[in-house]
Design an enzyme around this catalytic site. Structure first.
Site, PDB file in Angstrom:
ATOM      1  N   GLY A   1       0.791  -1.220   0.000  1.00 25.10           N
ATOM      2  CA  GLY A   1       0.000   0.000   0.000  1.00 25.10           C
ATOM      3  C   GLY A   1       0.821   1.267   0.000  1.00 25.10           C
ATOM      4  CD  GLU A   2       6.021   3.115   2.626  1.00 26.61           C
ATOM      5  OE1 GLU A   2       7.051   3.795   2.563  1.00 26.61           O
ATOM      6  OE2 GLU A   2       5.834   2.215   3.466  1.00 26.61           O
ATOM      7  CB  ALA A   3       3.669   5.726  -3.044  1.00 25.34           C
TER       8      ALA A   3
ATOM      9  CB  ILE B   1       4.165   0.621  -5.395  1.00 27.23           C
ATOM     10  CG1 ILE B   1       3.063   0.093  -4.476  1.00 27.23           C
ATOM     11  CG2 ILE B   1       3.793   0.392  -6.851  1.00 27.23           C
ATOM     12  CD1 ILE B   1       1.739   0.793  -4.673  1.00 27.23           C
TER      13      ILE B   1
END
Length: 1276
Positions: free
Chosen positions: A217-219, A222
């Protein structure tokens, strides 16, 4: 007045209310009657303003409430998703994994377990590790490694996660893979590297990649995973994209398309043209093919990418929750790199039109009907009708009133109005409120500031922190205010202004201008001397770039005292408040940070370009915020740097040297920080980051700046050499520009760094990619053009050879792509395959190509030393490392690098005795270099004959070109090279290859004769005077008594040219005869009859040339007289004829004696014919009137023989050795042969007996022939 009531009122009522409040706030018009007292009027005004503030505040509160509810729904959805996933893997977390989920073969201990207890204990411990992983992945991996359930290498952990046969939570796998800790990062790299995407379509590769885990969920997480995915895909498919950056951006775009296409809540679906438009320019500035993007679009739209463990949450919440989960908020804007358009937040066009129609339908009715609206888009229409009156009310009140309560209310109104208009995307209205607030700070006119203006400054700072994500272009006004605050604080502290930093020290000026004074000293003196302070006191308009720049006039004591008091007011705002705005930039979203940087660049340029007081405050803040935001995902950071890059280039080219130096130093600081980060392969961001150095280096007219850049780049690359990847390109481009700089110290400095890089850090260059090495080669080639120091040029060529050695040591072998059966060779030859196209298909070849092509280019340099050295190095590299080249690559090298060296370089058409070989590009080859090159070419062919055999015709053609030369030097080179080639490879040549070589030599022997005879004919029109003087006259300059005055100047030059060409022609013909003789003797056993026939034709042709030349008696006389006049030696025409016939005679004798393959009868006939010609040549020198090649003329029989003259005797003496050789050859004929051919020459033998000879050898030879041949025939 409640918020709910406000939002259920018609827009016209809102408009009526707001306008009424505005009129009250402005008070009664001037000169109008009113029953209110002054106190009541002020109270009414303040209450009206308070109502307006309450209205806009309630709007903002309702808007925030609606937006917050949406976010909370998303969070609840995410929690339910996680709970569902947790339930699905509950058995794993509770330690009750079924046996079928475990593989016994996972660990050797388990497979070798002797008892059931051991198996059970193993399972329990493994389940404990899995359960721990599903809660805290890092702890779980550590536990599994310590208990030896998983190997301790990143590859083994990656394999464990990829197989996932033990109930691992896919979401936790993704979370762990996105960690930035060193070991987890290595695991992620190993995990991605375990995928083989070779020949896999990009969309299928993403689909395949995302099957085993769920994106975190953390940019940032990713970003790390997708960055590595893009690198791996490009490594598996090297020709897919220009760089990994393209794959990286396209991966995000594909994920966003997948979300857009397969979620029912997304109403306005992205069509194919939108997808293609969004991805324009992502391939290093170029567009990907529309067919490719269209196919990718169809693939994703028709077949959804489904990730394992996808939640089954209702689609009503999934559209936004998925973006939240993936960290992809606003990602579509990142891909398109465009700001969002001004439109209603969360509303579609249909809803808006329906609402408008309802309003129009109800507008004529008198009864009150309320419509409850839940969509926040309706707020936009309400703000549109009331923002103008609100702005007027707040502005007038703030301008006219000094009441702290009233001004505070107005500033709150501004803050709430900015918040609402900014969040709603209403740019015009937002800019109006921000600009008004900024103007009321009075920072542009500090002497007139009051407390309310300081409060306005505080409001500006609050707006920046609270609504920074939505300010966009309004950031410029806010940052301008911050810049002016810092300037005033600097003046108030009595510190030196930035002018001292951005100016060259001048002692005289410094002595005349007093140092800035602090506030306390200002208070005592009551006057100011600092020009910068005086300019601020005078003030200026809000929009002026430099405060007080355009003002003039004296500063009054009252202004000074007021300014001092205002500086005390500004002490309420500390530097920490200002810095908080910049530190807070880390929390801005992707669009906001880009807008923030753009605005800060504009403000910085205005500061630096100030005519009176240039400053660096915003420049230093640019460096700081770049550092703060350096950890953002690559797409966002790339957009930030696009803005910063243009800024650094623009200011770096400033005419103000001090400003440019300061900017370049700031860029250096950023680059040093950025180079601390490791860059994956196939990415290009380091290159983009360092590109401003390149552009400024190429365009700057400042010597100091160019030298500074070279020093900075040298320092950066040498201190961070292990981290430099794509940045090498910019580094070499800087040094390439420095190599041709007009300043010697810059050239020497750059070359010193290049020397250190090549010698000590070559592996860092070659390990990146072939293009990096190509840039290095191009840079070294540029240094060969140095006009300052020849040592630099030659050393640069030496480093090119050093590079070749390093490539060879690194094992960069160009391998064949097909079996070595010869088929690939013929195919390559047939298609004339280009070397560069081969390099594109072979990674190792792509390293050798620029090196060899660069050296080939240098062979045509204008400087002799460079041409000589580069030619030598090129052939040495090919000779020393050619064994590393594949057959196909060798052919490419030969056709693209080696052969072009000789195209047009043949000296055949060079008529001038001092001319050099002309290259296709107009350059020349020195004879010494030309000779060395052709000999090196032959050495290459000899060494790699198995590979280069198909190129033999080209090599023979080159050698023939040298043999055809009318000059002795090139012809001698061709002879030596031809003899070496045939001597080393004669035993390996086929019949056809021999035929080709001999035919080339034959053509060389015959092709020059027509042109030579044409030159000789130029003597026909030249009349040489007869010698009337005594040959013993000592005052003449020649034996014939002729001087240069006896010939005209033009005729003299023509005659000298003819003599020179005649000498060269004879020398070349003799060289050709010599080489053909040597070739025959050395390779007799390898030659077949057809080859022998060509050799016979060569000898016959040359002897015919010699005889034809000597038959020109008139020409001979002219040449003799001309040589006497020119005081030069005569052309050796007689020697030429003697040598030609002698070699021909020897060849035929050897042929008859040693070669059984040649037809003997034909050779005997040729031998007798040659001997007959020799006898005729000799007899023509006697008193008998023998014409060459004819029977003697019938003359009356004489009964006495007159003594021969001296000239006759000299001619006969010159011919005697040849005559003796011919007579000996005839005497050696066998009896049958003699009987057959003696009749043809008997009359010539009789005439020889009757002639007077200058040597007894002739009589002795005649005696032998009569005894050996004629005697046995007459008396058998």
């Amino acid at each position: 007045m409640t918020a709910m009531w406000i939002h259920q009122t018609y827009l016209k009522d809102i408009c009526r209310i707001v306008n009424g409040l505005l009129k009250t706030a402005l008070g009664p018009p001037p000169a109008s009657a009113t029953t209110l007292s002054a106190v009541q009027d002020i109270t009414f005004r303040h209450e009206s303003v308070n109502c307006l503030v309450s209205i806009i505040k309630s709007m903002g509160a309702w808007m925030d409430q609606k937006l917050t509810i949406g976010d909370s729904d998303l969070r609840k959805s995410f929690k339910s998703d996680t709970a569902a996933e947790g339930h699905s893997t509950l058995t794993a977390e509770d330690g009750t994994v079924s046996d079928c989920e475990l593989q016994p073969e996972m660990n050797s201990e388990l497979s070798n377990a002797a008892t059931l207890e051991q198996r059970r204990a193993y399972k329990i411990e493994l389940q404990k590790g899995v359960s721990l992983f599903n809660r805290k992945p890092s702890k779980g991996i550590e536990f599994l490694i310590n208990t030896k359930k998983v190997g301790n290498s990143p590859e083994e952990v990656a394999a464990f996660l990829k197989s996932n046969t033990t109930g691992l939570n896919e979401a936790m796998i993704g979370d762990y893979l996105g960690e930035r800790e060193d070991f987890a990062l290595k695991v992620m790299h190993a995990y991605v590297d375990s995928f083989d995407f070779k020949s896999m379509d990009f969309g299928e590769a993403i689909r395949f990649f995302l099957q085993g885990f769920r994106l975190p969920g953390e940019a940032q997480k990713i970003d790390r995973i997708m960055e590595k995915f893009a690198e791996r895909y490009c490594k598996c498919n090297p020709n897919s994209f220009t760089s990994a950056d393209t794959a990286y951006v396209l991966a995000y775009s594909v994920i966003m398309l997948n979300t857009d296409a397969h979620n029912s809540m997304v109403k306005d679906k992205m069509n194919k043209s939108d997808f293609i438009r969004n991805n324009r320019g992502i391939d290093d500035g170029k567009d990907l093919p529309e067919e490719y993007l269209g196919a990718l679009y169809d693939q994703i739209v028709n077949n959804e990418i489904k990730m394992n463990a996808d939640s089954s949450a209702p689609q009503s919440m999934q559209a936004n929750s998925l973006n939240k989960l993936l960290g992809l908020d606003g990602i579509l804007n990142l891909v398109t790199w465009k700001q969002t358009e001004e439109k209603a937040l969360g509303a579609n066009g249909l809803l808006i039109r329906q609402i408008q129609e309802q309003f129009k339908a109800k507008s004529g009715k008198s009864e009150s009907v309320y419509h409850s609206v839940s969509d926040v888009a309706i707020l936009r229409f309400m703000v549109e009708v009331c923002w103008g009156p609100m702005l007027a009310a707040y502005s007038v009140t703030l301008d006219q009133s000094d009441d702290r309560i009233a001004t505070t209310q107005c500033l709150q109104g501004f803050r709430h109005a900015v918040h609402v208009t900014a969040v709603m995307g209403m740019q015009t209205q937002r800019d109006a409120f921000v600009t008004s607030t900024a103007k009321f700070t009075f920072l542009h006119c500090a002497a007139d500031m009051k407390q309310k203006n300081v409060d306005a400054v505080k409001a500006i700072i609050s707006i920046a922190i609270e609504d920074g994500n939505h300010l966009q272009d309004s950031w410029e006004h806010i940052l301008t205010c911050l810049s002016r605050i810092e300037h005033l604080q600097l003046l108030g502290e009595g510190s030196s202004t930035d002018t001292s930093i951005l100016s060259v020290p001048n002692t005289e000026i410094d002595e005349k201008v007093p140092k800035p004074s602090g506030i306390q000293s200002l208070k005592k003196k009551g006057s100011l001397q600092n020009p910068a302070v005086m300019a601020v006191v005078r003030g200026g308009s809000y929009d002026s770039a430099a405060v007080g720049a355009n003002s003039s006039g004296l500063v009054t004591p009252e202004q000074i005292n007021q300014f001092i008091a205002n500086l005390n007011l500004l002490e309420q705002i500390g530097s920490s408040e200002l810095n908080h705005v910049f530190v807070h930039s880390q929390r801005l979203n992707s669009e906001a940070i880009v807008a923030f940087v753009k605005a800060l660049c504009k403000v910085s340029i205005a500061e630096l370009q100030s005519p009176t007081d240039p400053r660096v405050f915003s420049l230093t803040k640019l460096v700081e915020i770049a550092h703060y935001n350096m950890n953002r995902i690559r797409l966002v950071w790339f957009r930030i740097w696009n803005v910063l890059s243009d800024f650094f280039v623009s200011v770096g080219l400033s005419e103000n040297l001090s400003v440019a130096i300061f900017v370049m130093d700031s860029l250096r600081q950023l680059a040093m920080k950025f180079l601390e980060r490791e860059e994956l392969a196939n990415y290009n961001f380091q290159n983009e980051f360092l590109r401003p150095f390149v552009i400024v280096m190429q365009k700057s007219n400042s010597i100091e700046i160019r030298e500074l850049i070279v020093r900075y780049v040298s320092q950066m690359v040498l201190s961070r050499v292990s981290n430099v990847k794509s940045g090498w390109k910019s580094v070499f481009m800087v040094f390439t520009a420095a190599a041709v700089d007009e300043r010697k110290n810059i050239v020497l400095l750059a070359f010193g760094t290049m020397e250190k890089i090549v010698r000590e850090y070559f592996p860092h260059i070659s390990e990146t990619d072939a293009s990096t090495f190509s840039d290095c080669v191009r840079c070294l080639i540029k240094f060969t053009n140095s006009k300052f120091d020849s040592d630099i040029s030659l050393n640069a060529i030496g480093f090119l050879r050093f590079c070749a050695i390093k490539l060879a040591e690194g094992g960069l072998v160009c391998a064949d792509k097909s079996p070595d059966d010869g088929s690939s060779v013929s195919a390559v030859t047939k298609n004339d395959r280009d070397l560069q196209s081969f390099a594109d298909s072979d990674d190792h070849a792509s390293y050798w190509v620029p090196l060899l092509a660069g050296l080939s280019e240098l062979t045509s340099d204008s400087k002799l030393a460079i041409r000589k050295s580069s030619t030598e190095v090129l052939f040495n590299v090919l000779k020393d490392h050619g064994h590393l080249f594949s057959r196909a690559f060798w052919i490419g090298v030969f056709s693209s690098v080696v052969l072009p060296l000789f195209n047009g370089a043949s000296p055949v058409k060079q008529d001038s005795p001092t001319s050099k070989s002309t290259r296709p590009d107009g350059s020349t080859w020195d004879p010494e270099i030309s000779a060395a090159a052709v000999l090196s070419l032959v050495d290459l062919v000899i060494r790699f004959f198995n590979v280069l055999r198909p190129q033999l015709p080209n090599v023979v053609s080159i050698l023939a070109g040298y043999l055809k030369s009318t000059k002795q030097g090139p012809a001698s080179t061709g002879v030596s090279a031809t003899y070496r080639l045939t001597g080393e490879l004669g035993s390996r040549f086929s019949k056809d290859e021999w035929q080709e070589i001999l035919l080339a030599i034959k053509e060389a022997a015959t092709s020059t004769l027509p042109g030579f005879m044409k030159i000789l004919r130029s003597m026909d029109d030249i009349k040489v005077p007869e010698n009337s003087r005594s040959s013993t006259n000592t005052e003449t300059s020649s034996d014939h008594g002729l001087t240069k005055d006896d010939l005209e100047e033009d005729n003299l030059q023509t005659s000298a040219y003819v003599v020179s060409k005649m000498k060269s022609f004879i020398a070349v013909q003799l060289l050709i005869m010599q080489v053909i003789t040597d070739i025959y003797k050395a390779n007799l056993q390898f030659l077949v009859a057809s080859n022998i026939n060509i050799i016979v034709e060569i000898f016959s042709s040359i002897t015919s040339h010699a005889q034809q030349l000597n038959s020109e008696t008139v020409l001979q006389k002219k040449i003799k007289k001309v040589c006497s006049i020119l005081e030069t030696s005569e052309p050796p025409m007689v020697h030429f004829e003697n040598e030609a016939y002698q070699n021909y005679l020897n060849f035929l004798q050897d042929l008859i004696k040693n070669n059984s393959s040649a037809p003997k009868e034909m050779n005997l006939r040729s031998l007798v014919a040659v001997c007959e010609k020799i006898l005729l040549i000799y007899l023509s020198c006697t008193d008998y009137n023998y014409a060459r090649q004819q029977k003697p003329v019938e003359i009356p029989v004489t009964h006495w023989i007159l003594p021969l003259g001296i000239a006759k005797k000299e001619k006969m003496a010159a011919r005697t050795p040849l005559l003796v050789s011919a007579l000996k050859a005839l005497s050696c004929l066998e009896k049958d042969s003699c009987r057959k051919y003696i009749a043809d020459i008997f009359h010539l033998l009789v005439d020889l007996v009757r002639s007077d000879h200058s040597s007894n050898e002739v009589q002795h030879a005649l005696s032998n022939i009569f005894q050996a041949c004629i005697g046995p025939i007459i008396m058998p």
